[in-house]
Scaffold this motif. Sequence first.
Motif, PDB file in Angstrom:
ATOM      1  N   ASP A   1      -7.689   7.319  -6.523  1.00 33.09           N
ATOM      2  CA  ASP A   1      -6.370   7.891  -6.787  1.00 33.09           C
ATOM      3  C   ASP A   1      -5.991   7.840  -8.267  1.00 33.09           C
ATOM      4  O   ASP A   1      -5.094   8.565  -8.698  1.00 33.09           O
ATOM      5  CB  ASP A   1      -5.298   7.150  -5.984  1.00 33.09           C
ATOM      6  CG  ASP A   1      -5.526   7.245  -4.492  1.00 33.09           C
ATOM      7  OD1 ASP A   1      -5.788   8.360  -4.012  1.00 33.09           O
ATOM      8  OD2 ASP A   1      -5.456   6.208  -3.818  1.00 33.09           O
TER       9      ASP A   1
ATOM     10  N   ASN B   1      -9.131   3.208  -8.717  1.00 34.71           N
ATOM     11  CA  ASN B   1      -9.783   3.713  -7.505  1.00 34.71           C
ATOM     12  C   ASN B   1      -9.739   5.234  -7.534  1.00 34.71           C
ATOM     13  O   ASN B   1      -9.428   5.827  -8.572  1.00 34.71           O
ATOM     14  CB  ASN B   1      -9.159   3.116  -6.226  1.00 34.71           C
ATOM     15  CG  ASN B   1      -7.749   3.603  -5.954  1.00 34.71           C
ATOM     16  OD1 ASN B   1      -7.249   4.530  -6.587  1.00 34.71           O
ATOM     17  ND2 ASN B   1      -7.088   2.986  -4.978  1.00 34.71           N
TER      18      ASN B   1
ATOM     19  N   VAL C   1       0.853  -1.192   0.000  1.00 36.91           N
ATOM     20  CA  VAL C   1       0.000   0.000   0.000  1.00 36.91           C
ATOM     21  C   VAL C   1       0.889   1.243   0.000  1.00 36.91           C
ATOM     22  O   VAL C   1       1.680   1.443   0.919  1.00 36.91           O
ATOM     23  CB  VAL C   1      -0.923   0.026   1.232  1.00 36.91           C
ATOM     24  CG1 VAL C   1      -1.828   1.245   1.191  1.00 36.91           C
ATOM     25  CG2 VAL C   1      -1.733  -1.255   1.303  1.00 36.91           C
ATOM     26  N   ASN C   2       0.787   2.054  -1.063  1.00 35.47           N
ATOM     27  CA  ASN C   2       1.652   3.230  -1.223  1.00 35.47           C
ATOM     28  C   ASN C   2       3.121   2.841  -1.080  1.00 35.47           C
ATOM     29  O   ASN C   2       3.934   3.604  -0.534  1.00 35.47           O
ATOM     30  CB  ASN C   2       1.296   4.317  -0.210  1.00 35.47           C
ATOM     31  CG  ASN C   2      -0.079   4.912  -0.454  1.00 35.47           C
ATOM     32  OD1 ASN C   2      -0.642   4.762  -1.535  1.00 35.47           O
ATOM     33  ND2 ASN C   2      -0.640   5.571   0.534  1.00 35.47           N
TER      34      ASN C   2
ATOM     35  N   THR D   1      -1.692  -1.365  -4.190  1.00 28.59           N
ATOM     36  CA  THR D   1      -2.775  -0.386  -4.190  1.00 28.59           C
ATOM     37  C   THR D   1      -2.281   0.969  -3.717  1.00 28.59           C
ATOM     38  O   THR D   1      -1.240   1.089  -3.052  1.00 28.59           O
ATOM     39  CB  THR D   1      -3.932  -0.857  -3.288  1.00 28.59           C
ATOM     40  OG1 THR D   1      -5.056  -0.004  -3.482  1.00 28.59           O
ATOM     41  CG2 THR D   1      -3.538  -0.864  -1.822  1.00 28.59           C
ATOM     42  N   SER D   2      -3.038   2.002  -4.079  1.00 26.71           N
ATOM     43  CA  SER D   2      -2.777   3.359  -3.602  1.00 26.71           C
ATOM     44  C   SER D   2      -3.875   3.762  -2.636  1.00 26.71           C
ATOM     45  O   SER D   2      -5.028   3.354  -2.780  1.00 26.71           O
ATOM     46  CB  SER D   2      -2.745   4.338  -4.785  1.00 26.71           C
ATOM     47  OG  SER D   2      -3.979   4.292  -5.490  1.00 26.71           O
ATOM     48  N   SER D   3      -3.496   4.565  -1.627  1.00 24.56           N
ATOM     49  CA  SER D   3      -4.454   5.095  -0.666  1.00 24.56           C
ATOM     50  C   SER D   3      -4.107   6.552  -0.417  1.00 24.56           C
ATOM     51  O   SER D   3      -3.217   6.870   0.368  1.00 24.56           O
ATOM     52  CB  SER D   3      -4.400   4.296   0.639  1.00 24.56           C
ATOM     53  OG  SER D   3      -5.295   4.828   1.583  1.00 24.56           O
ATOM     54  N   SER D   4      -4.766   7.430  -1.164  1.00 21.77           N
ATOM     55  CA  SER D   4      -4.432   8.868  -1.150  1.00 21.77           C
ATOM     56  C   SER D   4      -2.952   9.067  -1.455  1.00 21.77           C
ATOM     57  O   SER D   4      -2.285   9.913  -0.858  1.00 21.77           O
ATOM     58  CB  SER D   4      -4.790   9.499   0.198  1.00 21.77           C
ATOM     59  OG  SER D   4      -6.171   9.364   0.445  1.00 21.77           O
TER      60      SER D   4
ATOM     61  N   CYS E   1       1.536   3.807  -5.505  1.00 20.21           N
ATOM     62  CA  CYS E   1       2.378   2.636  -5.273  1.00 20.21           C
ATOM     63  C   CYS E   1       3.257   2.489  -6.509  1.00 20.21           C
ATOM     64  O   CYS E   1       2.751   2.260  -7.611  1.00 20.21           O
ATOM     65  CB  CYS E   1       1.493   1.411  -5.071  1.00 20.21           C
ATOM     66  SG  CYS E   1       2.391  -0.108  -4.723  1.00 20.21           S
TER      67      CYS E   1
ATOM     68  N   GLY F   1      -5.713   1.095  -8.460  1.00 22.00           N
ATOM     69  CA  GLY F   1      -5.465   2.524  -8.342  1.00 22.00           C
ATOM     70  C   GLY F   1      -4.171   2.979  -8.964  1.00 22.00           C
ATOM     71  O   GLY F   1      -3.744   2.471 -10.003  1.00 22.00           O
TER      72      GLY F   1
END
Length: 275
Positions: free
Chosen positions: A80, A78, A2-3, A25-28, A31, A53
């Motif tokens: 992002d 997603n 994640v990131n 995955t990306s979260s705000s 990656c 994402g």
Amino acid sequence: CVNSNEVKLDNMFLVDNLTYNMRTTSSSGSCIGVALTNSYLAGTATVGMYIVGASSGIYVSNTSFQLNTSYGVQTVANADGSPNACLFTQCVFDTNLGAAQVQLTDGLLMEFNNCWWSGATDGLHIETAVADVRVIGGEIFNVGGHGIKNAATRVQIVGTSFRGCGYSSTNTYDGIRLNGSTQTIISGASFYGAKDGVDVTRYGISIQNGAGTNNTNITGCVFGNMATGDYINEAGGPLNNVFLVQSNLYTASIANGATSTVYTFDATKVGTYLF
């Protein structure tokens, strides 16, 4: 992952996890730069490798995706953004149980170099939100459905071998199914439609009825043992600037819908062609 940034995983054995065997995955954020090499991902309850994402610079080499209950690999967007710049080289996508061995739902700049697909469903799905995909070489061998189903933009399929596509239902599935795709190049591919002595593949390349396939060039391909024919436009599909340049025909079948513009000519004839 994640990131995550600059991650390398080698000789991984990832099996029988409840959701994904691996997820980027990306979260705000994003990656970037994840490499997976010499690994085996199998038996998950959903997707073998889930790329989500703003995941970019994903490199997968010498890795097998097998016996996952959904897709071997899936890409999705997603909030992002969308996955981009993913390279799969010398990978195996085999006996995964979803609608396709690999599902590209969203993304940009994807390449499959010298990979192998087989299994009871379609080989590769490329959806409308995807662009700039290259399938170079490799083998799509004994898939139960279509070898490749393409609805995307700027897809190149070069030098790939298609054998025994559509074995689950004879004369129903095709080597390549163009489903409203734009700017597709299919070059130097070979299509052999038989499995276990039965001609199971419907058409080597088909253009779906009503899908609106545009700006397509099919050249230098070889066809053999199709159940019905080499090319087909299922009458009524609007086509524009679709060039079918065959090097070798086994049983030609080309049907044009009323709104179609399809150009065909024999590649063995040398000269200038004006349309």
